[in-house]
Design an enzyme around this catalytic site. Sequence first.
Site, PDB file in Angstrom:
ATOM      1  N   ASP A 174      -5.674   1.559 -26.136  1.00 21.77           N
ATOM      2  CA  ASP A 174      -6.315   1.389 -24.737  1.00 21.77           C
ATOM      3  C   ASP A 174      -6.358   2.536 -24.227  1.00 21.77           C
ATOM      4  O   ASP A 174      -5.463   3.537 -24.330  1.00 21.77           O
ATOM      5  CB  ASP A 174      -5.425   0.374 -24.182  1.00 21.77           C
ATOM      6  CG  ASP A 174      -5.852  -1.201 -24.422  1.00 21.77           C
ATOM      7  OD1 ASP A 174      -6.683  -1.227 -25.207  1.00 21.77           O
ATOM      8  OD2 ASP A 174      -4.773  -2.010 -24.091  1.00 21.77           O
ATOM      9  N   ARG A 225      -0.076  -8.902 -21.222  1.00 26.04           N
ATOM     10  CA  ARG A 225      -0.922  -8.223 -22.531  1.00 26.04           C
ATOM     11  C   ARG A 225      -0.023  -7.193 -23.319  1.00 26.04           C
ATOM     12  O   ARG A 225      -0.505  -7.308 -24.556  1.00 26.04           O
ATOM     13  CB  ARG A 225      -2.210  -7.776 -22.160  1.00 26.04           C
ATOM     14  CG  ARG A 225      -2.185  -6.335 -21.510  1.00 26.04           C
ATOM     15  CD  ARG A 225      -3.582  -5.882 -20.981  1.00 26.04           C
ATOM     16  NE  ARG A 225      -4.403  -6.136 -22.288  1.00 26.04           N
ATOM     17  CZ  ARG A 225      -4.582  -4.942 -23.054  1.00 26.04           C
ATOM     18  NH1 ARG A 225      -3.751  -4.068 -22.825  1.00 26.04           N
ATOM     19  NH2 ARG A 225      -5.666  -5.016 -23.869  1.00 26.04           N
ATOM     20  N   GLU A 264       1.080  -7.972   8.959  1.00 25.40           N
ATOM     21  CA  GLU A 264       0.905  -6.453   9.153  1.00 25.40           C
ATOM     22  C   GLU A 264       1.782  -6.029   8.283  1.00 25.40           C
ATOM     23  O   GLU A 264       1.875  -4.427   7.883  1.00 25.40           O
ATOM     24  CB  GLU A 264       1.333  -6.127  10.538  1.00 25.40           C
ATOM     25  CG  GLU A 264       1.347  -4.917  10.996  1.00 25.40           C
ATOM     26  CD  GLU A 264      -0.081  -4.164  11.148  1.00 25.40           C
ATOM     27  OE1 GLU A 264       0.102  -2.903  10.764  1.00 25.40           O
ATOM     28  OE2 GLU A 264      -0.851  -4.965  11.067  1.00 25.40           O
ATOM     29  N   PRO A 297       0.865  -1.164   0.127  1.00 30.72           N
ATOM     30  CA  PRO A 297       0.054   0.030   0.050  1.00 30.72           C
ATOM     31  C   PRO A 297       0.908   1.183   0.052  1.00 30.72           C
ATOM     32  O   PRO A 297       0.427   2.076  -0.331  1.00 30.72           O
ATOM     33  CB  PRO A 297      -1.007  -0.258   1.422  1.00 30.72           C
ATOM     34  CG  PRO A 297      -0.800  -1.699   1.471  1.00 30.72           C
ATOM     35  CD  PRO A 297       0.538  -1.938   1.307  1.00 30.72           C
TER      36      PRO A 297
END
Length: 246
Positions: free
Chosen positions: A170, A155, A117, A90
């Site tokens: 895209d 991809r 954690e 994160p």
Amino acid sequence: MQIDILTLFPEMFSGVLGQSILQKAVEKSAVNYNVVNFREYADNKHSSVDDYPYGGGAGMVLKPQPIFDAVESLKEKAKSGNPRVILLCPQGERYEQRKAEELAKEEHLIFICGHYEGYDERIREHVVTDEISIGDYVLTGGELGAMVVVDSVVRLLPEVLGNQESHMKDSFSTGLLEHPHYTRPADFRGLKVPDVLLSGNHKLIEEWRNKEALRRTLVRRPDLFEKIELTAEQEKWLKEIKKEYE
């Protein structure tokens, strides 16, 4: 490309890597996946990979030894020089298409999927080359994040997609969101495809698509304009579109 994934839950990847474009990439010899349970590298009789944090606090922390040994072993087996070692976290760099395009140029990627954690800081400082976050939220572990990154990278590899222009247009690859798409029938329940797309005039169709990409970006993600440099023609079209919303 060689992709190694270090995880405590290897079974999570079997369905994802064995389907659709990710599986086709293997069949075309564009990529090889190797999913490894890094618990196998634990050097204690209980095969534990976590421990309590120094200084106290909630949760458990991944120990450095299993990760260090696993990454060193994978590097030795691959003999690919210096692979990118990616920590799903994160606290990492927010993932964008630009990063996917960068990683797609590499020969060897190693993903580390953590749980608990957090990670012992020495893993970040001495093993990892990249820290990636797929968004400003917290998941149970890094597995889902790794799947997202692997899919977006694979991809882009040469010959993986049937049409090499597919990924070039895209959303985000051009800096803008992609234009709307339509297919048959031309009239579905009274809902009609824009006339220009049926005209056969490729120049007008391309202009319509460019304008609609600008319009969609303006309405849904205007922040993207801060990151891209528009052509003079795009600037003119954008001004015209903005007037429609005044």
